[in-house]
Design a protein around this motif. Structure first.
Motif, PDB file in Angstrom:
ATOM      1  N   MET A 104      -7.705 -29.016  46.281  1.00 29.82           N
ATOM      2  CA  MET A 104      -5.910 -28.705  45.912  1.00 29.82           C
ATOM      3  C   MET A 104      -6.581 -28.121  44.890  1.00 29.82           C
ATOM      4  SD  MET A 104      -2.037 -29.699  44.424  1.00 29.82           S
ATOM      5  CE  MET A 104      -0.491 -28.361  44.839  1.00 29.82           C
ATOM      6  N   ALA A 105      -6.650 -28.288  43.463  1.00 30.79           N
ATOM      7  CA  ALA A 105      -6.773 -27.030  42.391  1.00 30.79           C
ATOM      8  C   ALA A 105      -7.952 -25.807  43.102  1.00 30.79           C
ATOM      9  CB  ALA A 105      -7.489 -27.894  41.464  1.00 30.79           C
ATOM     10  N   GLY A 106      -9.087 -26.535  43.888  1.00 31.16           N
ATOM     11  CA  GLY A 106     -10.109 -25.271  44.352  1.00 31.16           C
ATOM     12  C   GLY A 106      -9.927 -24.613  44.873  1.00 31.16           C
ATOM     13  N   TYR A 107      -8.308 -24.521  46.400  1.00 27.86           N
ATOM     14  CA  TYR A 107      -7.487 -24.172  46.632  1.00 27.86           C
ATOM     15  C   TYR A 107      -7.022 -22.955  46.046  1.00 27.86           C
ATOM     16  CZ  TYR A 107      -5.351 -22.404  50.686  1.00 27.86           C
ATOM     17  OH  TYR A 107      -4.135 -21.525  52.515  1.00 27.86           O
ATOM     18  N   LEU A 108      -6.747 -23.587  44.908  1.00 31.97           N
ATOM     19  CA  LEU A 108      -5.840 -22.458  44.060  1.00 31.97           C
ATOM     20  C   LEU A 108      -6.144 -21.683  43.135  1.00 31.97           C
ATOM     21  CD1 LEU A 108      -2.631 -24.853  43.924  1.00 31.97           C
ATOM     22  CD2 LEU A 108      -2.357 -22.898  45.316  1.00 31.97           C
ATOM     23  N   ASN A 109      -7.604 -21.778  42.857  1.00 28.16           N
ATOM     24  CA  ASN A 109      -8.134 -21.331  42.189  1.00 28.16           C
ATOM     25  C   ASN A 109      -7.995 -21.229  40.584  1.00 28.16           C
ATOM     26  OD1 ASN A 109     -10.297 -19.884  41.179  1.00 28.16           O
ATOM     27  ND2 ASN A 109     -10.020 -18.620  41.629  1.00 28.16           N
ATOM     28  N   VAL A 110      -7.892 -22.934  40.178  1.00 24.76           N
ATOM     29  CA  VAL A 110      -7.204 -23.160  39.008  1.00 24.76           C
ATOM     30  C   VAL A 110      -8.234 -24.707  38.370  1.00 24.76           C
ATOM     31  CG1 VAL A 110      -4.613 -21.802  39.083  1.00 24.76           C
ATOM     32  CG2 VAL A 110      -5.700 -24.976  40.169  1.00 24.76           C
ATOM     33  N   ASP A 111      -7.642 -24.890  37.457  1.00 19.85           N
ATOM     34  CA  ASP A 111      -8.944 -25.736  36.934  1.00 19.85           C
ATOM     35  C   ASP A 111      -7.246 -26.746  37.329  1.00 19.85           C
ATOM     36  OD1 ASP A 111     -10.330 -26.951  35.041  1.00 19.85           O
ATOM     37  OD2 ASP A 111      -8.301 -27.821  33.909  1.00 19.85           O
ATOM     38  N   ARG A 112      -8.375 -28.400  37.260  1.00 15.85           N
ATOM     39  CA  ARG A 112      -7.966 -29.196  38.107  1.00 15.85           C
ATOM     40  C   ARG A 112      -7.096 -30.344  37.065  1.00 15.85           C
ATOM     41  NH1 ARG A 112     -10.886 -34.620  40.366  1.00 15.85           N
ATOM     42  NH2 ARG A 112      -9.493 -36.072  40.543  1.00 15.85           N
ATOM     43  N   SER A 113      -7.162 -30.085  36.013  1.00 12.60           N
ATOM     44  CA  SER A 113      -6.486 -30.460  34.566  1.00 12.60           C
ATOM     45  C   SER A 113      -5.219 -30.204  34.633  1.00 12.60           C
ATOM     46  CB  SER A 113      -7.182 -30.969  33.078  1.00 12.60           C
ATOM     47  OG  SER A 113      -8.669 -31.615  33.676  1.00 12.60           O
ATOM     48  N   ALA A 114      -5.706 -28.513  34.456  1.00 13.21           N
ATOM     49  CA  ALA A 114      -4.216 -27.536  34.396  1.00 13.21           C
ATOM     50  C   ALA A 114      -2.964 -28.126  35.948  1.00 13.21           C
ATOM     51  CB  ALA A 114      -4.984 -26.128  34.141  1.00 13.21           C
ATOM     52  N   LEU A 115      -3.880 -28.659  36.731  1.00 10.23           N
ATOM     53  CA  LEU A 115      -3.141 -28.281  37.702  1.00 10.23           C
ATOM     54  C   LEU A 115      -2.328 -29.196  37.976  1.00 10.23           C
ATOM     55  CD1 LEU A 115      -2.320 -27.373  40.756  1.00 10.23           C
ATOM     56  CD2 LEU A 115      -4.057 -28.934  41.760  1.00 10.23           C
ATOM     57  N   SER A 116      -3.107 -30.796  37.379  1.00 12.84           N
ATOM     58  CA  SER A 116      -2.148 -31.985  37.140  1.00 12.84           C
ATOM     59  C   SER A 116      -1.064 -32.164  36.244  1.00 12.84           C
ATOM     60  CB  SER A 116      -3.246 -32.742  37.066  1.00 12.84           C
ATOM     61  OG  SER A 116      -4.384 -33.236  37.599  1.00 12.84           O
ATOM     62  N   ARG A 117      -1.756 -30.831  35.399  1.00 15.14           N
ATOM     63  CA  ARG A 117      -0.082 -31.015  33.975  1.00 15.14           C
ATOM     64  C   ARG A 117       0.954 -30.048  34.725  1.00 15.14           C
ATOM     65  NH1 ARG A 117      -4.939 -29.917  30.687  1.00 15.14           N
ATOM     66  NH2 ARG A 117      -4.501 -27.826  31.286  1.00 15.14           N
ATOM     67  N   GLU A 118       0.559 -29.688  35.353  1.00 14.69           N
ATOM     68  CA  GLU A 118       1.690 -28.533  36.212  1.00 14.69           C
ATOM     69  C   GLU A 118       2.765 -29.019  36.899  1.00 14.69           C
ATOM     70  OE1 GLU A 118       4.375 -25.579  35.901  1.00 14.69           O
ATOM     71  OE2 GLU A 118       2.975 -24.653  34.635  1.00 14.69           O
ATOM     72  N   LEU A 119       2.387 -29.791  37.698  1.00 12.21           N
ATOM     73  CA  LEU A 119       2.070 -30.560  38.689  1.00 12.21           C
ATOM     74  C   LEU A 119       3.630 -31.439  38.282  1.00 12.21           C
ATOM     75  CD1 LEU A 119      -0.656 -30.999  41.328  1.00 12.21           C
ATOM     76  CD2 LEU A 119       1.743 -29.570  41.651  1.00 12.21           C
ATOM     77  N   ALA A 120       3.442 -32.496  37.094  1.00 11.43           N
ATOM     78  CA  ALA A 120       3.338 -33.528  36.490  1.00 11.43           C
ATOM     79  C   ALA A 120       5.195 -32.850  35.603  1.00 11.43           C
ATOM     80  CB  ALA A 120       3.241 -33.653  35.313  1.00 11.43           C
ATOM     81  N   GLN A 121       4.400 -31.647  34.951  1.00 12.04           N
ATOM     82  CA  GLN A 121       6.169 -30.744  34.525  1.00 12.04           C
ATOM     83  C   GLN A 121       7.010 -30.210  35.273  1.00 12.04           C
ATOM     84  OE1 GLN A 121       6.865 -30.150  30.633  1.00 12.04           O
ATOM     85  NE2 GLN A 121       9.296 -29.384  32.223  1.00 12.04           N
ATOM     86  N   MET A 122       6.177 -29.693  36.997  1.00 12.04           N
ATOM     87  CA  MET A 122       7.572 -29.495  37.873  1.00 12.04           C
ATOM     88  C   MET A 122       7.950 -30.522  38.064  1.00 12.04           C
ATOM     89  SD  MET A 122       4.056 -26.345  40.178  1.00 12.04           S
ATOM     90  CE  MET A 122       5.912 -26.050  41.080  1.00 12.04           C
TER      91      MET A 122
END
Length: 218
Positions: free
Chosen positions: A184-202
């Motif tokens: 998912m991080a690769g598809y959105l072209n973002v850092d995996r750790s940053a994606l996980s943090r943002e999903l948790a915040q959302m």
């Protein structure tokens, strides 16, 4: 589900009777080829002269950034295409790679045989040609949707854009996406750790709920 069932449901052969499809495959010099998991179907920079229709398994299109990072462009499933835009473009090289995610079977049809006038002047071939141009437009719009995610300025915007599109296509608020976190991080072209943090915040903000690859838009 056998190969013919997949072709009947594919966009390229839409509106064409199964018996006619079987006859056309011979006329079109179609060739079936199988790939192992991880094997490359098309490499970035290759010339592509055939329309590839996936008959079994799944694949992904990827592209290398200038920094060498692999970006997932799209996923392909039975009935979908591999590099149809490059095949239709003539002399252009393929701008991305296509790799098998599992045991894969692809039917290749020389694009020149699709574009050539049928010697028998059959109506089915005329329908095939119309479907071919329709498929090109459909694939271009899919890439346009993909670009909508990439141009979003924040990870949150990218996630919401992607999930909204998937939910709209599925006509449901709860969907199962075809990605783990790394993909998912690769598809959105973002850092995996940053994606996980943002999903948790959302999730804490009440925008989404999720468990593994199952998501709900709230």
């Amino acid at each position: 589900m056998d190969d013919l069932d997949i072709l009947v449901q594919s966009h390229l052969f839409s509106g064409i009777e199964p018996n006619d499809i079987e006859k056309m495959l011979i006329c079109l010099s179609a060739m079936r080829k199988e790939y192992e998991k991880g094997e490359m179907v098309v490499c970035e920079g290759d010339s592509v002269n055939d329309i590839g229709i996936i008959l079994k398994g799944s694949a992904r299109s990827t592209k290398l950034s200038i920094t060498g990072k692999q970006i997932i462009v799209s996923l392909h499933y039975p009935g979908g295409y591999t590099a149809i835009l490059t095949a239709a473009s003539g002399k252009r090289k393929c701008p991305m790679s296509v790799q098998a995610l599992e045991s894969l079977a692809v039917l290749f049809i020389p694009v020149r045989n699709v574009l050539s006038r049928c010697k028998k002047l059959c109506i089915a071939h005329e329908q095939l040609l119309l479907n071919f141009f329709d498929s090109i437009a459909e694939r271009a719009l899919e890439l346009h949707d993909r670009n909508d995610c990439l141009i979003m300025p924040t990870i949150r915007d990218k996630v919401l854009t992607y999930l909204t599109k998937v939910c709209h296509e599925s006509k449901a608020r709860i969907v199962r996406i075809p990605f783990n976190r790394e993909a998912m991080a690769g598809y959105l072209n973002v850092d995996r750790s940053a994606l996980s943090r943002e999903l948790a915040q959302m999730k804490r903000d009440g925008l989404i709920d999720f468990y593994k690859n199952k998501f709900e838009l709230l």
